[in-house]
Design an enzyme around this catalytic site. Structure first.
Site, PDB file in Angstrom:
ATOM      1  N   ASP A  48       1.291  -0.758   0.098  1.00 47.31           N
ATOM      2  CA  ASP A  48       0.160   0.341  -0.070  1.00 47.31           C
ATOM      3  C   ASP A  48       1.255   1.361   0.323  1.00 47.31           C
ATOM      4  O   ASP A  48       2.214   1.102   0.726  1.00 47.31           O
ATOM      5  CB  ASP A  48      -0.435  -0.283   1.537  1.00 47.31           C
ATOM      6  CG  ASP A  48      -2.069   1.403   1.773  1.00 47.31           C
ATOM      7  OD1 ASP A  48      -2.256   1.416   0.260  1.00 47.31           O
ATOM      8  OD2 ASP A  48      -1.842   1.759   2.474  1.00 47.31           O
ATOM      9  N   ASP A  75      -1.219  -0.563   5.816  1.00 47.56           N
ATOM     10  CA  ASP A  75      -1.263  -0.757   7.140  1.00 47.56           C
ATOM     11  C   ASP A  75      -3.664   0.550   8.301  1.00 47.56           C
ATOM     12  O   ASP A  75      -3.546   0.424   9.423  1.00 47.56           O
ATOM     13  CB  ASP A  75      -0.615   0.890   7.736  1.00 47.56           C
ATOM     14  CG  ASP A  75      -1.295   2.140   6.880  1.00 47.56           C
ATOM     15  OD1 ASP A  75      -1.872   2.318   6.004  1.00 47.56           O
ATOM     16  OD2 ASP A  75      -1.242   3.540   7.986  1.00 47.56           O
ATOM     17  N   ASP A 116      -6.992  -1.847   3.934  1.00 46.96           N
ATOM     18  CA  ASP A 116      -6.248  -3.219   3.585  1.00 46.96           C
ATOM     19  C   ASP A 116      -6.746  -4.167   4.064  1.00 46.96           C
ATOM     20  O   ASP A 116      -6.195  -5.505   3.713  1.00 46.96           O
ATOM     21  CB  ASP A 116      -4.866  -2.087   3.881  1.00 46.96           C
ATOM     22  CG  ASP A 116      -4.598  -1.784   3.457  1.00 46.96           C
ATOM     23  OD1 ASP A 116      -4.514  -1.250   1.971  1.00 46.96           O
ATOM     24  OD2 ASP A 116      -4.004  -1.106   4.038  1.00 46.96           O
TER      25      ASP A 116
END
Length: 765
Positions: A312, A511, A515
């Site tokens: 990410d 995080d 996600d």
């Protein structure tokens, strides 16, 4: 529950070892006293105690439809008793029980590090109530409470430091030395006060704090038994039938059942039973010491084979919050003055961008004023009076209104657009005076983490983000990422991960709450647990308890080395057992001697597996002290305004009178000579030799020293321009050379500072 079972099994193994030792020794004494029947019965009792335990384990394994590795141990003890070789049966039982006890000791030693956090969990907090410190239950603490943390106490909840503090982060990060922090820093719970008492403004409850989340994750990891037996079971499918086959053939060809018994005795698969779980649990412990929590051994085994890693962007590859990266101002204004006025007004806003502006001003040690008559328009900006001036801060439309856009603002506003950054405009007394570029910067350790992961053999690194295409590609190009997948939804992330899983083992690192599905879908989910969402940490199999992405590369490297060591132990132990089996089949190794030989093999296998605990072990002398790293970063922050003045002066030079340019150039040259150049000289003379010793090599800091020489060369040109009385030749050419020099010095200093901070950061790991 698993901890209780494991503790009970360890105690049972120790009891078995003690009983077998007693019966074997007592039987030997009775045998020497010619009481052979009594001695034989004593040996039989010792063997039967272990036999019952092995039989129970074998039945349990078969009930789970698994080939039990204890099957050969069971056959060897039963075979010895059937042949009335009670002494051999007692020796085999003792060897097997001692192997189990040794395994339990190794697992306990490895798990102790992962359990160290649990003993430090606080139960009480010291809260100020009406000016008096009162001790209250941790559950009573609420955001906004002011707490006192005394020397030696654990920080109970997340909060903001009210005054400076020195804390011990070793239980969370593995950092051996105390770390100093200034006032205003956000401090996570779980660290220990290693200095004087300090006050903390609570920003979370106990249940929602960083330490509470970590405690829950550690308890979950302790409760999950590592499925390391899967690796052992694969070898057992071949080893167990082979051992029984060799024993049967030896008996069939020679007619001597003792040869078959000897073969079975040396075939007791302790290398399989012990090597793999000890190595994997030791690796989990080793990673926990460095702030990487691996919830079960299956995740560790998968990490050793990772092929594709998805990252990410926000909060993972980048810092996750806006930072001031550039200041553009009207030619008549000074950048520090504009930033100070903007930050003074932004103190009244809780918006994340506003707080980032305030933080940038504090970092530069600017003295902020108290604004008056502040009006905030949500989503647009603020207006008010600061030091007798009318100040407006916010978006361009809110700040400028219908006024014409100044020529100087065109370039910075365009740059903000194509950089994908946020712009903060500042108007003073109705005129646009400054534009602040706020951006989510790449994490300091991201480039190093990606380089280390590639060095570990990761074939493909991809960015999987919901952010805009232009922003995602800018970050990806800076980091050298192989593939960029922007503007993703949670469902489309799952599709990309499913596609990649067909080509190899995948890992997802993130995080945020969004996600969590992707972390669960990947073969290995890694959560940034130090400041990420709890949902992400719960969905992941691996949690980074420290805010350092390069620790992921450390964990992958440990996983790969652990797999190698486990295979070495298994293959080496099985090879030695195979040789011993052939020797026993030819009649050169009796059962009792075989049991002793097998015990030596077991000890060698376990000692080799425990090498995992020493992988990548670093001491505090192997890196830079964290206090030194913090000091260097603080010095860079102090010098940053000087660098910003270089670019600002170059930007405004074409529109400024020569007398004003000269005045600013003299002031800038004075700052370079008095502050920046002494800093670089001190680095070269004092710091670089120390860093070179840590890195190794003959002259590892040569390139950085060469950069210093270029900085001094460009500074001499600036000094010449600042001190020359008049210009001979074309004034336009001189101005072009001045601007070129200022831009070059600005660029090289920014790059140099960035390189230094990355080196210092990597050496403080």
């Amino acid at each position: 529950m698993f901890e209780v079972i494991m503790l009970a099994n360890n105690r049972l193994s120790l009891i078995q070892v003690g009983f077998c030792t007693l019966t074997l020794t007592g039987g030997a004494v009775l045998h020497l006293l010619d009481l052979r029947d009594v001695a034989s019965w004593l040996w039989l009792s010792g063997a039967c105690v272990v036999l019952v335990a092995v039989l129970a384990d074998t039945i349990a394994a078969l009930w789970r439809k698994k080939l039990g590795l204890d099957l050969i141990a069971l056959v060897s003890i039963v075979g010895a008793l059937a042949l009335q070789e009670n002494l051999a049966a007692a020796v085999i039982a003792l060897m097997f029980a001692s192997g189990r006890a040794l395994e339990g000791y190794a697992e306990k030693r490895a798990r102790d590090d992962m359990s160290a956090l649990l003993s430090k969990a606080p139960r009480l907090a010291n809260r100020y109530e009406n000016g008096v410190v009162v001790q209250v239950p941790l559950t009573a603490v609420q955001p906004g409470d002011r707490l006192l943390v005394r020397p030696g106490e654990t920080v109970p909840v997340d909060g903001t430091l009210m005054n400076g503090a020195t804390v011990d982060e070793s239980s969370l990060t593995g950092e051996a030395l105390p770390v100093p922090y200034p006032p205003g820093v956000a401090l996570g719970s779980g660290v220990i006060n290693a200095g004087n008492a300090f006050d903390l403004l609570a920003t979370s409850t106990a249940d929602n704090s960083t330490f509470a989340t970590i405690i829950r994750l550690v308890e979950s990891a302790r409760a999950s038994k590592a499925p390391a037996a899967r690796l052992a079971d694969r070898y057992a499918l071949l080893f167990v039938p082979l051992a029984l086959g060799i024993a049967g053939i030896a008996w069939l060809l020679t007619g001597d059942p003792n040869r078959a018994l000897a073969v079975v005795v040396v075939a007791t698969p302790c290398p399989l039973i012990l090597a793999v779980p000890v190595a994997i649990v030791s690796a989990m412990s080793r990673c926990a010491r460095r702030g990487v929590l691996i919830k079960h051994g299956g995740a560790l085994e998968k990490m050793a084979q990772v092929d594709t890693i998805f990252f990410d962007k926000t909060g993972t590859l980048t810092g996750g919050k806006a930072r001031l990266v550039a200041v553009a101002t009207d030619p008549s204004a000074q950048p520090e003055d504009v930033l100070r006025l903007a930050a003074s007004l932004e103190q009244m806003s809780s918006h994340a961008i506003a707080q980032a502006v305030v933080g940038a001003a504090v970092e530069r040690r600017l003295v902020l004023s108290t604004p008056r008559q502040v009006i905030e328009q949500p989503g647009a900006g603020l207006s008010g009076h600061v030091d007798g001036k009318e100040v407006r801060v916010g978006g361009y439309d809110y700040v400028s209104g219908t006024a014409e856009k100044p020529a100087w603002s065109t370039a910075p506003l365009e740059r903000i657009g194509y950089d994908g950054a946020a712009g903060v405009c500042i108007a003073i007394d109705g005129k646009l005076h400054g534009v602040l570029e706020m951006a989510d910067e790449i994490r300091l350790d991201s480039p190093r983490a990606l380089r280390l992961l590639r060095a570990c053999g990761v074939r493909r690194i991809a960015m999987l983000t919901g952010d805009r295409r232009d922003v995602a590609h800018t970050i990806a190009c800076s980091l050298g990422i192989d593939a960029v997948m922007p503007e993703q939804t949670p469902s489309s992330k799952l599709a990309e991960i499913a596609k990649a899983r067909m080509d190899g083992v995948t890992m997802m690192v993130g995080d945020g709450i969004n996600d969590a599905p992707a972390l669960a879908a990947a073969d290995i989910g890694v959560a940034m647990g130090a400041r990420g969402a709890a949902a992400a940490a719960e969905s992941a199999q691996v949690v980074l308890l420290v805010d350092r992405l390069d620790r992921l590369a450390f964990a992958v490297r440990i996983a790969q080395q652990t797999r190698t060591i486990a295979l070495q132990s298994v293959i080496g132990g099985m090879t030695l057992s195979m040789i011993a089996m052939l020797v026993a089949a030819y009649g050169y190794l009796p059962p009792v001697a075989g049991a002793l030989l097998q015990e030596l093999i077991d000890v060698a296998v376990i000692l080799n597996a425990l090498r995992v605990l020493r992988l990548d072990v670093a001491t505090s002398e192997d890196g830079m002290p964290p206090g030194e790293v913090a000091r260097l970063k603080e010095e860079h922050a102090r010098l940053l305004p000087i660098i910003e003045r270089l670019g600002s002066l170059a930007d405004r030079a074409d529109t400024m009178p020569s007398s004003v340019i000269r005045e600013e150039l003299v002031a800038l040259n004075t700052l370079l000579r008095s502050q920046l150049l002494p800093h670089e000289s001190d680095d070269d003379a004092r710091l670089y030799p120390h860093v070179a010793r840590l890195i190794g090599g003959e002259d590892s800091m040569a390139s950085m020293s060469n950069t210093h020489r270029e900085i001094f060369r460009l500074s001499r040109i600036v000094d010449r321009f600042a001190n020359v009385k008049s210009s001979d030749g074309d004034p336009g050419a001189s101005m072009l050379e001045l601007r070129r020099t200022l831009y070059a010095l600005d660029a090289i200093l920014r790059l140099h500072f960035s390189q230094e901070e990355e080196i210092y950061h990597s050496l403080s790991s």
